[in-house]
Design a protein around this motif. Structure first.
Motif, short mmCIF file in Angstrom:
data_model
loop_
_atom_site.label_atom_id
_atom_site.label_comp_id
_atom_site.label_asym_id
_atom_site.label_seq_id
_atom_site.Cartn_x
_atom_site.Cartn_y
_atom_site.Cartn_z
N ASP A 30 0.83 -1.21 0.00
CA ASP A 30 0.00 0.00 0.00
C ASP A 30 0.86 1.26 0.00
O ASP A 30 0.48 2.28 -0.59
CB ASP A 30 -0.93 0.02 1.21
N LEU A 31 2.00 1.20 0.67
CA LEU A 31 2.92 2.34 0.71
C LEU A 31 3.80 2.42 -0.53
O LEU A 31 4.64 3.32 -0.65
CB LEU A 31 3.82 2.25 1.96
N GLU A 32 3.62 1.48 -1.45
CA GLU A 32 4.39 1.42 -2.69
C GLU A 32 5.89 1.35 -2.42
O GLU A 32 6.70 1.97 -3.13
CB GLU A 32 4.03 2.57 -3.62
N VAL A 33 6.26 0.56 -1.40
CA VAL A 33 7.67 0.27 -1.17
C VAL A 33 8.16 -0.47 -2.41
O VAL A 33 7.50 -1.39 -2.88
CB VAL A 33 7.82 -0.57 0.12
N PRO A 34 9.29 -0.08 -2.96
CA PRO A 34 9.70 -0.64 -4.25
C PRO A 34 10.02 -2.13 -4.23
O PRO A 34 9.97 -2.78 -5.27
CB PRO A 34 10.94 0.18 -4.63
N GLY A 35 10.33 -2.69 -3.08
CA GLY A 35 10.63 -4.11 -3.03
C GLY A 35 10.97 -4.55 -1.62
O GLY A 35 11.27 -3.73 -0.75
N TYR A 36 10.89 -5.84 -1.40
CA TYR A 36 11.26 -6.43 -0.12
C TYR A 36 11.58 -7.89 -0.34
O TYR A 36 11.25 -8.47 -1.37
CB TYR A 36 10.14 -6.27 0.92
N THR A 37 12.24 -8.48 0.63
CA THR A 37 12.57 -9.90 0.61
C THR A 37 12.17 -10.48 1.96
O THR A 37 12.42 -9.85 3.00
CB THR A 37 14.08 -10.11 0.38
#
Length: 106
Positions: A30-37
Motif C-alpha cells: 500500500d505504501l508502494e515500497v519498491p521491493g522487499y525480501t
C-alpha cells in the motif's frame, strides 16, 4: 581495478511472527515500497529464552524476517505503518545505512 560507485540507502529489517507477514506485506505494498525480501528465521534467543523453528508445530510462533531497502526520506512513513502492526504483535525492527550499486531499483 575500476572504481565502483555506490549510493546511500536505508535498510529496514523487520522480524515478525509468520501469521502476520501477509498483513505487513500488504502495508508495504500500500505504501508502494519498491521491493522487499522475506526470509525464514530459523532460530534465535530473546527475552523468553532460546527458540527454534523446528520445535514449533504450527505457524504460530514461527518468525520471518522482512528486508526492505529504500530512500531515507521514505523511512518515517514506513516506520509509522510498521509500528502500527508491531504495537499489537511481537516483532523487532532495526534500521541501518547501506550502499547499493543500482539505486533505480530502490
Amino acid at each position: 581495478m575500476e572504481n565502483v560507485t555506490t549510493f546511500p540507502k536505508k535498510r529496514l529489517s523487520i522480524i515478525i511472527e509468520a501469521p502476520f507477514m501477509k498483513r505487513l506485506l500488504g502495508i508495504l505494498d500500500d505504501l508502494e515500497v519498491p521491493g522487499y525480501t522475506v526470509l525464514p528465521a530459523l532460530a534465535g534467543r530473546g527475552a523468553s529464552g532460546p527458540w527454534s523453528r523446528d520445535s514449533l508445530s504450527s505457524d504460530a510462533g514461527r518468525m520471518v524476517q522482512v528486508l526492505v531497502v529504500l530512500d531515507a526520506e521514505r523511512v518515517p512513513d514506513v516506520l509509522r505503518a510498521v509500528r502500527a502492526v508491531l504495537d499489537r504483535q511481537m516483532g523487532i525492527v532495526s534500521l541501518s545505512d547501506v550502499e547499493v550499486l543500482r539505486p533505480e531499483l530502490f
